[in-house]
Scaffold this motif. Structure first.
Motif, mmCIF file in Angstrom:
data_model
loop_
_atom_site.group_PDB
_atom_site.id
_atom_site.type_symbol
_atom_site.label_atom_id
_atom_site.label_comp_id
_atom_site.label_asym_id
_atom_site.label_seq_id
_atom_site.Cartn_x
_atom_site.Cartn_y
_atom_site.Cartn_z
ATOM 1 N N ASP A 264 0.829 -1.208 0.000
ATOM 2 C CA ASP A 264 0.000 0.000 0.000
ATOM 3 C C ASP A 264 0.860 1.254 0.000
ATOM 4 O O ASP A 264 0.570 2.226 -0.709
ATOM 5 C CB ASP A 264 -0.916 0.000 1.228
ATOM 6 C CG ASP A 264 -2.004 -1.053 1.127
ATOM 7 O OD1 ASP A 264 -2.251 -1.538 0.006
ATOM 8 O OD2 ASP A 264 -2.589 -1.419 2.167
ATOM 9 N N HIS B 96 2.297 1.617 -3.383
ATOM 10 C CA HIS B 96 1.276 2.059 -4.340
ATOM 11 C C HIS B 96 0.982 3.544 -4.184
ATOM 12 O O HIS B 96 0.842 4.271 -5.184
ATOM 13 C CB HIS B 96 0.003 1.237 -4.125
ATOM 14 C CG HIS B 96 -1.119 1.630 -5.042
ATOM 15 N ND1 HIS B 96 -1.136 1.349 -6.388
ATOM 16 C CD2 HIS B 96 -2.269 2.323 -4.796
ATOM 17 C CE1 HIS B 96 -2.238 1.825 -6.931
ATOM 18 N NE2 HIS B 96 -2.942 2.414 -5.992
ATOM 19 N N GLN C 125 3.860 5.400 -5.642
ATOM 20 C CA GLN C 125 3.820 5.336 -7.100
ATOM 21 C C GLN C 125 2.741 6.251 -7.657
ATOM 22 O O GLN C 125 2.948 6.939 -8.673
ATOM 23 C CB GLN C 125 3.575 3.898 -7.542
ATOM 24 C CG GLN C 125 3.587 3.704 -9.055
ATOM 25 C CD GLN C 125 3.370 2.260 -9.452
ATOM 26 O OE1 GLN C 125 3.098 1.416 -8.608
ATOM 27 N NE2 GLN C 125 3.464 1.963 -10.726
#
Length: 397
Positions: free
Chosen positions: A171, A174, A177
């Motif tokens: 998480d 992510h 990103q």
């Protein structure tokens, strides 16, 4: 397991301290377990055994705090304070907690200690009859079963903690990103806006030059040739409307007034040169122009050119092919552009490029649409639709 993940797992493992209710329950169970055995030892006139059983009971009451100490006390005292088939449950309960909480080497050592009382049966001088053999099996089976269950619980908790740690790390990665992707997209849009502003500079400059020249000419011939002055004013009006449309559409996109060097704004008339440049890069492009070719407003012509240019650039960079096709159709109310290739069906967007972002923004300025997607099986297709019409004001791309 990496050190950072191992640390995350360690933080995720649940604490073994239980609420007061669980500790109270442990003490009640210890009393229920030890009180009858202590009374039995006193009835048998074995005060030493009764004292040993009291010590075992006191240890079992705190087995969650220090299971290794409880295991040692139970293994040493319980065999001499109670029947072996009953006493083995005391060190088995402590062994379970050791196996559940400690590392494998520690739990294996505790298992070896818990199996020591089994040596009392064959070494105690008793014959291994049916009862002795059953007792031996019981002294071996109960500790092994308790250790196995404890290790299973330990493994389950560690696996769950590792999964939680991996999910947390995924998480976090992510989110990072996504943050970087947003930043990159914003930077790409900002760069594209600067490029649009530079190219718009030429179109606006051209429009204002036309207005200035025609206005000067109209003022000179106003008295002697009013029909020529009227034509000049018509040109000024048309140019002004075009410039007004350009500014009205782009003010919603461009935030700053950016000056730059003058840039040549190409159009579809330079398509042959673009195809030749692409051929020099190793990709042969077939061009098909259909419909009723005609002169386009400068901004729209530039947008059409940039669409073809970006699509061919993507073919050269990403398609891994040596062929491509460009189809330009001049319709009554719209201009359509289709660029296809038989390559591996990959676009610049999949590799982190920003060309399609700028392409979509250019087309949106003209109320058009563009799609870019792989073809079924193999290949890639870019298709753009740009509205045309005599009443549409141009906008620079």
């Amino acid at each position: 397991m990496p050190a950072d993940l191992r640390a995350s797992v360690a933080r995720s493992l649940p604490a073994h301290r239980r609420p007061a209710l669980w500790r109270l329950l442990d003490r009640l169970v210890a009393v229920v377990y030890g009180l009858p055995l202590t009374a039995y030892a006193l009835v048998q006139d074995r005060p030493a055994a009764a004292v040993g059983m009291v010590a075992v009971t006191a240890a079992l009451a705190e087995r969650r705090r220090c299971p290794i100490v409880v295991l040692a006390v139970s293994v040493v005292l319980a065999p001499f304070s109670a029947p072996l088939w009953v006493g083995c449950t005391s060190w088995a309960s402590a062994l379970y907690l050791v196996a559940e909480r400690r590392r494998l080497r520690v739990s294996l050592a505790a298992l070896a200690v818990a199996l020591l009382p089994a040596a009392v049966v064959p070494l105690g001088g008793s014959r291994l009859d049916a009862a002795g053999l059953s007792l031996l099996v019981l002294l071996l089976l109960v500790p092994v079963a308790a250790w196995t269950v404890g290790r299973a619980v330990w493994q389950k908790r560690r696996y769950a903690a590792a999964v939680r740690a991996r999910h947390a790390a995924a998480d976090a990665a992510h989110r990072e990103q996504a943050r970087r992707a947003v930043a990159e997209a914003e930077r790409a849009v900002a760069q594209e806006r600067l490029r649009l502003a530079r190219e718009l500079h030429d179109v606006i400059s051209h429009t204002l030059s036309v207005v200035t020249v025609q206005a000067s000419f109209g003022s000179l011939v106003f008295a002697d040739r009013p029909e020529l002055a009227r034509e000049a004013l018509t040109v000024v009006e048309t140019a002004g409307r075009e410039a007004s449309g350009q500014l009205r559409r782009l003010l919603g996109v461009l935030r700053n007034d950016v000056g730059a060097d003058r840039l040549l704004a190409p159009g579809l008339g330079g398509l042959d040169r673009l195809v030749a440049d692409t051929a020099r890069a190793g990709v042969t492009v077939g061009v098909c122009v259909t419909g009723d070719p005609r002169a386009l407003p400068p901004g729209l012509d530039l947008t059409a050119y940039r669409i073809v240019q970006e699509a061919l650039t993507n073919i050269v960079r990403h398609a891994n092919t040596t062929a491509g096709t460009v189809i330009v159709h001049y319709g009554p109310d719209e201009l359509t552009i289709e660029v296809t290739d038989p390559g591996r069906g990959t676009s610049a967007a999949e590799g982190g490029g920003h060309g399609l972002v700028g392409m979509r923004e250019r087309v949106a300025l003209h109320d058009g649409r563009v799609t870019a997607a792989p073809l079924p099986g193999r290949g890639f297709r870019v298709f753009a639709r740009l509205p045309l019409g005599p009443g549409r004001a141009d906008v620079a791309a």
